[in-house]
Design a protein around this motif. Sequence first.
Motif, PDB file in Angstrom:
ATOM      1  N   LEU B  76       0.819  -1.221   0.000  1.00 34.77           N
ATOM      2  CA  LEU B  76       0.000   0.000   0.000  1.00 34.77           C
ATOM      3  C   LEU B  76       0.851   1.269   0.000  1.00 34.77           C
ATOM      4  O   LEU B  76       0.454   2.290  -0.523  1.00 34.77           O
ATOM      5  N   VAL B  80      -2.168   7.158   4.953  1.00 34.76           N
ATOM      6  CA  VAL B  80      -2.402   8.489   5.510  1.00 34.76           C
ATOM      7  C   VAL B  80      -3.751   8.614   6.213  1.00 34.76           C
ATOM      8  O   VAL B  80      -3.978   9.554   6.959  1.00 34.76           O
ATOM      9  N   TYR B  81      -4.649   7.673   5.963  1.00 36.50           N
ATOM     10  CA  TYR B  81      -5.922   7.700   6.674  1.00 36.50           C
ATOM     11  C   TYR B  81      -6.552   6.317   6.657  1.00 36.50           C
ATOM     12  O   TYR B  81      -6.455   5.595   5.663  1.00 36.50           O
ATOM     13  N   ALA B  99     -11.777   1.424   4.763  1.00 33.33           N
ATOM     14  CA  ALA B  99     -10.816   1.628   3.686  1.00 33.33           C
ATOM     15  C   ALA B  99      -9.558   2.283   4.225  1.00 33.33           C
ATOM     16  O   ALA B  99      -9.587   2.952   5.256  1.00 33.33           O
ATOM     17  N   GLU B 101      -6.354   4.823   3.010  1.00 37.37           N
ATOM     18  CA  GLU B 101      -5.895   5.682   1.921  1.00 37.37           C
ATOM     19  C   GLU B 101      -4.382   5.793   1.936  1.00 37.37           C
ATOM     20  O   GLU B 101      -3.768   6.060   2.954  1.00 37.37           O
ATOM     21  N   SER B 102      -3.799   5.548   0.755  1.00 37.03           N
ATOM     22  CA  SER B 102      -2.358   5.700   0.568  1.00 37.03           C
ATOM     23  C   SER B 102      -2.129   6.006  -0.897  1.00 37.03           C
ATOM     24  O   SER B 102      -2.858   5.503  -1.754  1.00 37.03           O
ATOM     25  N   VAL B 103      -1.129   6.813  -1.180  1.00 40.42           N
ATOM     26  CA  VAL B 103      -0.777   7.142  -2.561  1.00 40.42           C
ATOM     27  C   VAL B 103      -2.022   7.455  -3.415  1.00 40.42           C
ATOM     28  O   VAL B 103      -2.231   6.880  -4.476  1.00 40.42           O
ATOM     29  N   LYS B 104      -2.837   8.381  -2.918  1.00 43.93           N
ATOM     30  CA  LYS B 104      -4.025   8.855  -3.636  1.00 43.93           C
ATOM     31  C   LYS B 104      -5.058   7.764  -3.919  1.00 43.93           C
ATOM     32  O   LYS B 104      -5.928   7.912  -4.768  1.00 43.93           O
ATOM     33  N   SER B 105      -4.924   6.626  -3.226  1.00 44.89           N
ATOM     34  CA  SER B 105      -5.837   5.503  -3.449  1.00 44.89           C
ATOM     35  C   SER B 105      -6.659   5.213  -2.197  1.00 44.89           C
ATOM     36  O   SER B 105      -6.092   5.085  -1.116  1.00 44.89           O
ATOM     37  N   ALA B 106      -7.962   5.116  -2.359  1.00 40.57           N
ATOM     38  CA  ALA B 106      -8.814   4.621  -1.288  1.00 40.57           C
ATOM     39  C   ALA B 106      -9.032   3.141  -1.562  1.00 40.57           C
ATOM     40  O   ALA B 106      -9.643   2.783  -2.560  1.00 40.57           O
ATOM     41  N   SER B 107      -8.456   2.272  -0.703  1.00 41.12           N
ATOM     42  CA  SER B 107      -8.540   0.825  -0.913  1.00 41.12           C
ATOM     43  C   SER B 107      -9.442   0.205   0.133  1.00 41.12           C
ATOM     44  O   SER B 107      -9.224   0.377   1.337  1.00 41.12           O
ATOM     45  N   ASP B 108     -10.450  -0.525  -0.311  1.00 37.19           N
ATOM     46  CA  ASP B 108     -11.383  -1.163   0.621  1.00 37.19           C
ATOM     47  C   ASP B 108     -10.684  -2.210   1.483  1.00 37.19           C
ATOM     48  O   ASP B 108      -9.816  -2.944   1.004  1.00 37.19           O
TER      49      ASP B 108
END
Lengths: 391, 173
Positions: B76, B80-81, B99, B101-108
């Motif tokens: 990931l 950051v959140y 979810a 959030e890392s590198v502009k990605s929100a990952s479930d």
Amino acid sequence: MSPSRGFSLIVGATRHRSAIKLGIRRPGVRCLSGFAETATNPANKTQVYLSRSTDPYLNLSIEHFLLQKTPADSTVLFLYTNRPCIVIGRNQNPWLEVNLGLLNQAADIALVRRRSGGGTVFHDEGNVNYSVICATDVFNRDKHAEMVVRALQKLGVDRAKVNCRHDIVLQPAGDHEKPLKISGSAYKLTRMRSLHHGTCLLSSPNIGTISNYLRSPAKPYIKARGVDSVSSPIANANVSNEKFERAVMSEFKAMYGGDAATEVHEDVRLVPEVVKGESELRSLDWVYSQTPQFTFSSCPTEEDSRPRPQLPVDIPSKSHISFTARNGNIGHIEIGAAEGSRAWANTNLDQQLHAIEDWSQVVGMAGRSTAESSAISQWLNNLFGKVKGGP
Amino acid sequence: MASIVRTLRPVAFRLSARSSQAAAPSWRGASASVRAFSVSRAVQEKKYTKDHEWVELSDDKKTGTIGISEYAAHALGDVVYVELPTIPMEVAAGDSIGAVESVKSASDINSPISCTITAVNDLLEEKPGSINKGPEDESSAGGWVAKIEVNDVGVKDLEGLMSAAEYREFTEE
């Protein structure tokens, strides 16, 4: 590889077929089934859609529908252009990212929270958004930014390049110039399907004023959980929307094959999931109350020791106000005349920040209807973009 | 229809499990009468999904902890959140429970098994980097995601998951 071919072939060929199929069950909703059935048909491994709506909430809802409903092994391209709007990332804070006062004055600019991560961007008619949805197994952050770079290069934008932040920039001609960002990327990854969407500034007339909207007067006072934006100098690629759309569709076709694009119109609202998604995105609860926890404090504190800008002259210098908001809801709030003195108010407010129309109601609660509290209210109204000007 | 089936199944399993436990409290006895429990020896072992989540159940198989794997936390990048579920939340295997959030990605983050989320790791909201430092750490300073309550459906879901060794092999592919 003829770009014009793909574009001119945009027809609802599949729409007709599926309308007949579905017409047996629900004759009243033929148009919508074209989109929904095409999108969900397991045989459609490559799908291309071009939205003819400029409604940002509708376009994001269509995009989410495609993320959730297209076949697990399909690859989907969706292109759309929004009317002017500011789009914050999933885990961002509108009071921190946006000058809400300025936004409220410009009544035609929408505030949108998207489902993907990343920072705040500005959209208008001179900006085309591309979105590629694929299986999570084969997801890659740069693959489709590179696809867009190839499209731009074929349109003569030779200096376009993907940078380390997965954004597309124009490489400077000289050594001493900075690269200028023309496209920003963000991603949403779910169990089976992943989405990469990006903006592409082509001919935005607002390039010079965008940064004003993205500078919040409340920023020096807010310490927030969640995601910060990284601001970058921006530029237009200077190509037309139509040429860009055709070039991107052509590059997508070179990678994945597939037939012509399907146009999506506002009648897509006949698809129940699309309407439901749209109303969720539009709701104040989604836009404001999904904000990660943050603390506002007019004076430096232990947790947030940044020096603060000077308060307006009509506010006594020792005044202070602080609160914590969770899910956009102000819980404990403290309004005091002097640091260390007995607060005017020290209470649990339990009120949504976005729903406070005029801060004098809150500050007045402290029981001192004085010039001081009126000055403080006006200051807070300005910070949170509520009442313009004032007495 | 599907939801009706879902509400009926746990009841059916609970009944059969209870009767089998009354007859033979050992895992061997349970496995003889209820097929679902044939792998019960491995139940308290940490299990992994293909989506890079882990689950570990308590000895009595009633409660457990879930989180994301070391491999996922590394892949990931800097988190950051972390968006955590509201509790309690009843979920089926594979449902999204939050979810990162890392590198502009929100990952479930998906639930590895059917369960009820009873508590979340509040530390992650305050210090999201904890999930990078110790994603499989179940201590108060660790990066685990949620505490869960499990019924027989959840226990049966474990059968489809990988052991640590299988997961290692899967991620090395």
